[in-house]
Design a protein around this motif. Structure first.
Motif, PDB file in Angstrom:
ATOM      1  N   VAL A  74      -3.165  -8.999 -12.801  1.00  0.00           N
ATOM      2  CA  VAL A  74      -1.978  -9.218 -13.631  1.00  0.00           C
ATOM      3  C   VAL A  74      -1.939  -8.219 -14.782  1.00  0.00           C
ATOM      4  CG1 VAL A  74      -0.923 -10.807 -15.303  1.00  0.00           C
ATOM      5  CG2 VAL A  74      -1.613 -11.642 -13.052  1.00  0.00           C
ATOM      6  N   VAL A  75      -3.072  -8.064 -15.476  1.00  0.00           N
ATOM      7  CA  VAL A  75      -3.062  -7.178 -16.642  1.00  0.00           C
ATOM      8  C   VAL A  75      -3.079  -5.703 -16.240  1.00  0.00           C
ATOM      9  CG1 VAL A  75      -4.066  -8.891 -18.180  1.00  0.00           C
ATOM     10  CG2 VAL A  75      -5.578  -7.337 -16.968  1.00  0.00           C
ATOM     11  N   ILE A  76      -3.721  -5.377 -15.124  1.00  0.00           N
ATOM     12  CA  ILE A  76      -3.686  -3.989 -14.663  1.00  0.00           C
ATOM     13  C   ILE A  76      -2.257  -3.601 -14.304  1.00  0.00           C
ATOM     14  CG2 ILE A  76      -4.333  -2.436 -12.779  1.00  0.00           C
ATOM     15  CD1 ILE A  76      -7.124  -3.547 -12.871  1.00  0.00           C
ATOM     16  N   SER A  77      -1.560  -4.470 -13.593  1.00  0.00           N
ATOM     17  CA  SER A  77      -0.174  -4.178 -13.217  1.00  0.00           C
ATOM     18  C   SER A  77       0.717  -4.054 -14.447  1.00  0.00           C
ATOM     19  CB  SER A  77       0.365  -5.266 -12.285  1.00  0.00           C
ATOM     20  OG  SER A  77      -0.306  -5.235 -11.041  1.00  0.00           O
ATOM     21  N   ALA A  78       0.506  -4.949 -15.417  1.00  0.00           N
ATOM     22  CA  ALA A  78       1.309  -4.892 -16.636  1.00  0.00           C
ATOM     23  C   ALA A  78       1.030  -3.616 -17.413  1.00  0.00           C
ATOM     24  CB  ALA A  78       1.026  -6.117 -17.508  1.00  0.00           C
ATOM     25  N   GLY A  79      -0.248  -3.255 -17.518  1.00  0.00           N
ATOM     26  CA  GLY A  79      -0.610  -2.040 -18.245  1.00  0.00           C
ATOM     27  C   GLY A  79      -0.074  -0.791 -17.579  1.00  0.00           C
ATOM     28  N   LEU A  80      -0.210  -0.715 -16.257  1.00  0.00           N
ATOM     29  CA  LEU A  80       0.339   0.430 -15.525  1.00  0.00           C
ATOM     30  C   LEU A  80       1.853   0.480 -15.666  1.00  0.00           C
ATOM     31  CD1 LEU A  80      -1.835   0.419 -12.269  1.00  0.00           C
ATOM     32  CD2 LEU A  80      -1.943   2.047 -14.175  1.00  0.00           C
ATOM     33  N   GLY A  81       2.477  -0.697 -15.709  1.00  0.00           N
ATOM     34  CA  GLY A  81       3.924  -0.739 -15.899  1.00  0.00           C
ATOM     35  C   GLY A  81       4.340  -0.125 -17.220  1.00  0.00           C
ATOM     36  N   ILE A  82       3.590  -0.405 -18.270  1.00  0.00           N
ATOM     37  CA  ILE A  82       3.874   0.194 -19.578  1.00  0.00           C
ATOM     38  C   ILE A  82       3.718   1.711 -19.514  1.00  0.00           C
ATOM     39  CG2 ILE A  82       2.991   0.429 -21.939  1.00  0.00           C
ATOM     40  CD1 ILE A  82       2.410  -2.593 -21.861  1.00  0.00           C
ATOM     41  N   LEU A  83       2.710   2.182 -18.812  1.00  0.00           N
ATOM     42  CA  LEU A  83       2.479   3.617 -18.677  1.00  0.00           C
ATOM     43  C   LEU A  83       3.455   4.266 -17.704  1.00  0.00           C
ATOM     44  CD1 LEU A  83      -1.426   3.816 -18.563  1.00  0.00           C
ATOM     45  CD2 LEU A  83       0.100   3.681 -20.541  1.00  0.00           C
ATOM     46  N   GLY A  84       4.226   3.459 -16.992  1.00  0.00           N
ATOM     47  CA  GLY A  84       5.182   4.004 -16.042  1.00  0.00           C
ATOM     48  C   GLY A  84       4.553   4.433 -14.734  1.00  0.00           C
ATOM     49  N   VAL A  85       3.443   3.787 -14.390  1.00  0.00           N
ATOM     50  CA  VAL A  85       2.693   4.131 -13.177  1.00  0.00           C
ATOM     51  C   VAL A  85       2.790   2.984 -12.178  1.00  0.00           C
ATOM     52  CG1 VAL A  85       0.392   4.649 -12.252  1.00  0.00           C
ATOM     53  CG2 VAL A  85       1.095   5.584 -14.478  1.00  0.00           C
ATOM     54  N   THR A  86       3.060   3.300 -10.928  1.00  0.00           N
ATOM     55  CA  THR A  86       3.160   2.291  -9.880  1.00  0.00           C
ATOM     56  C   THR A  86       1.771   1.865  -9.429  1.00  0.00           C
ATOM     57  OG1 THR A  86       5.223   3.273  -9.088  1.00  0.00           O
ATOM     58  CG2 THR A  86       4.084   1.763  -7.590  1.00  0.00           C
ATOM     59  N   PRO A  87       1.425   0.575  -9.498  1.00  0.00           N
ATOM     60  CA  PRO A  87       0.093   0.121  -9.071  1.00  0.00           C
ATOM     61  C   PRO A  87      -0.124   0.394  -7.585  1.00  0.00           C
ATOM     62  CG  PRO A  87       1.216  -1.576 -10.367  1.00  0.00           C
ATOM     63  CD  PRO A  87       2.242  -0.533 -10.042  1.00  0.00           C
ATOM     64  N   ALA A  88      -1.299   0.894  -7.250  1.00  0.00           N
ATOM     65  CA  ALA A  88      -1.616   1.198  -5.852  1.00  0.00           C
ATOM     66  C   ALA A  88      -2.061  -0.068  -5.130  1.00  0.00           C
ATOM     67  CB  ALA A  88      -2.712   2.249  -5.786  1.00  0.00           C
ATOM     68  N   LYS A  89      -1.454  -0.334  -3.990  1.00  0.00           N
ATOM     69  CA  LYS A  89      -1.856  -1.493  -3.197  1.00  0.00           C
ATOM     70  C   LYS A  89      -3.063  -1.183  -2.326  1.00  0.00           C
ATOM     71  CE  LYS A  89       2.731  -3.628  -3.093  1.00  0.00           C
ATOM     72  NZ  LYS A  89       3.824  -4.137  -2.236  1.00  0.00           N
ATOM     73  N   GLU A  90      -3.205   0.084  -1.949  1.00  0.00           N
ATOM     74  CA  GLU A  90      -4.359   0.513  -1.178  1.00  0.00           C
ATOM     75  C   GLU A  90      -4.613   1.986  -1.461  1.00  0.00           C
ATOM     76  OE1 GLU A  90      -3.511  -0.026   2.930  1.00  0.00           O
ATOM     77  OE2 GLU A  90      -1.760   1.285   2.942  1.00  0.00           O
ATOM     78  N   MET A  91      -5.834   2.428  -1.256  1.00  0.00           N
ATOM     79  CA  MET A  91      -6.191   3.822  -1.499  1.00  0.00           C
ATOM     80  C   MET A  91      -6.265   4.559  -0.169  1.00  0.00           C
ATOM     81  SD  MET A  91      -6.335   3.709  -4.751  1.00  0.00           S
ATOM     82  CE  MET A  91      -7.038   5.277  -5.245  1.00  0.00           C
ATOM     83  N   ARG A  92      -5.735   5.749  -0.179  1.00  0.00           N
ATOM     84  CA  ARG A  92      -5.732   6.545   1.055  1.00  0.00           C
ATOM     85  C   ARG A  92      -6.415   7.873   0.826  1.00  0.00           C
ATOM     86  NH1 ARG A  92       0.645   5.611   2.742  1.00  0.00           N
ATOM     87  NH2 ARG A  92       0.491   3.362   3.120  1.00  0.00           N
TER      88      ARG A  92
END
Length: 581
Positions: free
Chosen positions: A563-581
């Protein structure tokens, strides 16, 4: 829920009780009392300076106050221990249930966890980028755009009413240079050799503008004098450049709420009105400035000018607003523009400038203070330079731009998310190295990858738990028996989640979005550490085979981190990664 604010309120209440009991004199000012993490985590969960800041006004020794305060605080079930340290600091340990309750709140509030009422709807204008409309955005603009956009998002999250604004510097001589440069590309589009003489813009980005001019005018402008085409081509080229700039900003997912034009201030009386407002306050006069530092009397020509008495509001010297020939200086329309922002009802102003505008800070701050009678604060954030590297070497210049590396160059090679995150890994006034190899490598030393990897791991765990029949929706996880999270490493991660609301408020007050990036790296580190410990201690693994209750509790912890990682990335304007490739 801000647990640190809650415990501070508990401290303030205990101090009030001490006053009522005669243990402290009445009327003590407690604004300077803080509750924050101790410098050494081994000392406790939180520390308060209450006894230190109240000792002198209370006429008591700090430890004397701290001892009584400790007794009162430990009477509250939320405090498991209160220990006096050093000259009178008070270290607090909280009952573990307090940290676990934060997880429930995070799961209950979801994306809104950590949102604050700090701003209380205060109207704040964040002006950023504001690049001259003479070409594509360069890497310096990239950092300013990311910083300004993230700051605006942070302030919005903290309860401010935020407007993102771009000031188009289209009123100066540089747009005439743009028009002349575009005209040469127009000549080129008509089969003639362009004369890109010194002082014109050489970049290939003006070739399409020249072709568009040919499509509109054919060859009808070729034999006309500059006086007949300058104004029209200036407007045409400026609009084309602004379209390009909007496209560049879109690559970074930056959207402005307002575009204001410097040129629109001329001929409207707004500049005159702003200067008259300062004159009515006795801040405009005719005078002669001292020679600049480094000038000798032989090469300095003193002349009378119209000056703004900016020294009355903290500037080092007074500043000219009108030249001796009667033309406005570049400072005059900027004064009018900031008065317009004040007139629009903003309670606070933030300007994001490049590092080369350092000398502009005091004069603009003085002007805003004078125009608003000190009511509207202006915070100028200077953006230091970005140095680009690739393969260990400085990154080559862009041929298309002619003289600089463009925003598009950077985003096309690194991606918008990586670019945005990395641009926020340093404080705005610190220089930043952007190494294309390092920002794309998959290692702990790359903050953006490390945080995204943590989020991807969280999604992987949630997926695995769901496949095993564990309910992974937030409502179900909030009902898990979180008391099963009793390992110190699990509690440390819960404590990090609890720091999120406090981090938001601190970053918002300081206008420092890089604090969000730092926090995300720290909580990602805590998650990875716990994950790795599970390799050796099976009881710490997030999925416990055959133990649904324990698994639900651990998944609740993991999801709260998400929850907090997604919120923090949202503030930075970064899309949270669902998986790493």
């Amino acid at each position: 829920m801000n647990l640190f604010s809650d415990i501070r309120a508990l401290v303030i209440d205990a101090l009030a009780q001490m006053e009522q009991a005669g243990e402290l004199p009445p009327g003590l000012e407690t604004a300077a009392v803080t509750v924050e993490p101790p410098r050494d985590a081994a000392h406790g969960d939180m520390a308060t300076n209450a006894a230190m800041v109240l000792a002198k006004p209370a006429g008591k020794k700090p430890r004397e106050i701290a001892d009584v305060l400790a007794t009162r605080l430990t009477a509250d079930p939320r405090i498991s221990a209160a220990e006096v340290a050093g000259p009178g600091f008070l270290n607090l340990r909280l009952a573990s249930g307090e940290w676990l309750d934060v997880l429930k709140v995070a799961l209950g509030q979801g994306a809104d966890f950590g949102r604050s009422t700090l701003g209380d709807g205060t109207k704040i204008n964040v002006e950023f980028v504001s690049a001259n409309p003479t070409g594509p955005m360069h890497v310096g603009h990239t950092r300013g755009a990311v910083f300004g956009d993230a700051l605006a998002a942070l302030l919005d999250f903290a309860g401010y009413d935020v407007t993102r604004e771009y000031y188009i510097n289209d009123g100066g001589a540089q747009v005439d240079v743009l028009a002349r440069s575009a005209y040469e590309r127009y000549r080129e589009a008509n089969g003639l050799e362009p004369e890109i003489r010194e002082g014109l813009y050489p970049g290939d980005y003006l070739i399409p503008v020249g072709e568009a001019l040919k499509a509109k005018y054919g060859d009808s402008l070729l034999d006309k004098p500059e006086s007949e085409w300058l104004v029209e081509i200036r407007e045409f080229a400026t609009n084309a450049m602004m379209d390009m700039i909007r496209g560049d900003l879109a690559l970074l997912n930056v959207r402005m709420d307002v575009f204001s034009s410097e040129k629109a201030l001329y001929g409207t009386g707004r500049i005159e009105a702003a200067i008259d407002r300062l004159r009515a306050a006795g801040l405009i006069y005719e005078g002669v400035l001292e020679p600049p530092k480094g000038k000798t009397p032989e090469d300095w020509e003193p002349r009378e000018q119209t000056l703004f008495r900016s020294t009355a509001h903290g500037d080092d010297v007074d500043r000219p607003v009108m030249k001796s020939d009667g033309a406005w200086t570049y400072f005059a329309p900027d004064i009018a523009y900031h008065w317009d922002k004040i007139d629009r009802g903003f309670d606070q102003l933030i300007d994001v400038f490049g590092a080369d505008h350092g000398g502009y800070v005091k004069r603009m701050t003085a002007a805003v203070a004078a125009l608003s009678n000190g009511r509207v604060p202006l915070d100028v954030k200077l953006i230091q330079l970005v140095k680009l590297f690739k393969n260990g070497e400085p990154f080559k210049m862009s041929k298309r731009a002619g003289t600089f590396v463009t925003l598009r160059d950077v985003v096309e090679q690194a991606g918008a998310d990586v670019t945005r995150f990395h641009m926020l890994t340093r404080k705005n006034d610190a220089a930043l190295d952007f190494d294309f190899d390092k920002v794309l490598e998959q290692s702990k030393d790359n903050p953006v990858w490390y945080v995204q990897y943590a989020n991807a791991r969280i999604n992987s765990v949630l997926k695995k738990a769901s496949e095993l029949g564990v309910a992974t929706d937030d409502a179900a996880l909030a009902g898990a028996d979180l008391a099963l999270l009793n390992h110190p490493a699990e509690l440390e991660l819960a404590k990090k989640v609890a720091e999120w609301p406090r981090t938001v408020e601190i970053a918002a007050r300081a206008h420092e979005p890089h604090r969000i990036a730092f926090y995300l790296y720290d909580i990602a580190s805590e998650l990875h550490s716990l994950w790795n410990r599970g390799n050796d201690e099976t009881s710490l693994r997030f999925v416990q085979d055959g133990d649904l209750a324990a698994t639900s509790a651990k998944i609740a912890l993991v999801r709260a981190v998400g929850v907090v990682i997604s919120a923090g990335l949202g503030i930075l304007g970064v899309t949270p990664a669902k998986e790493m490739r």
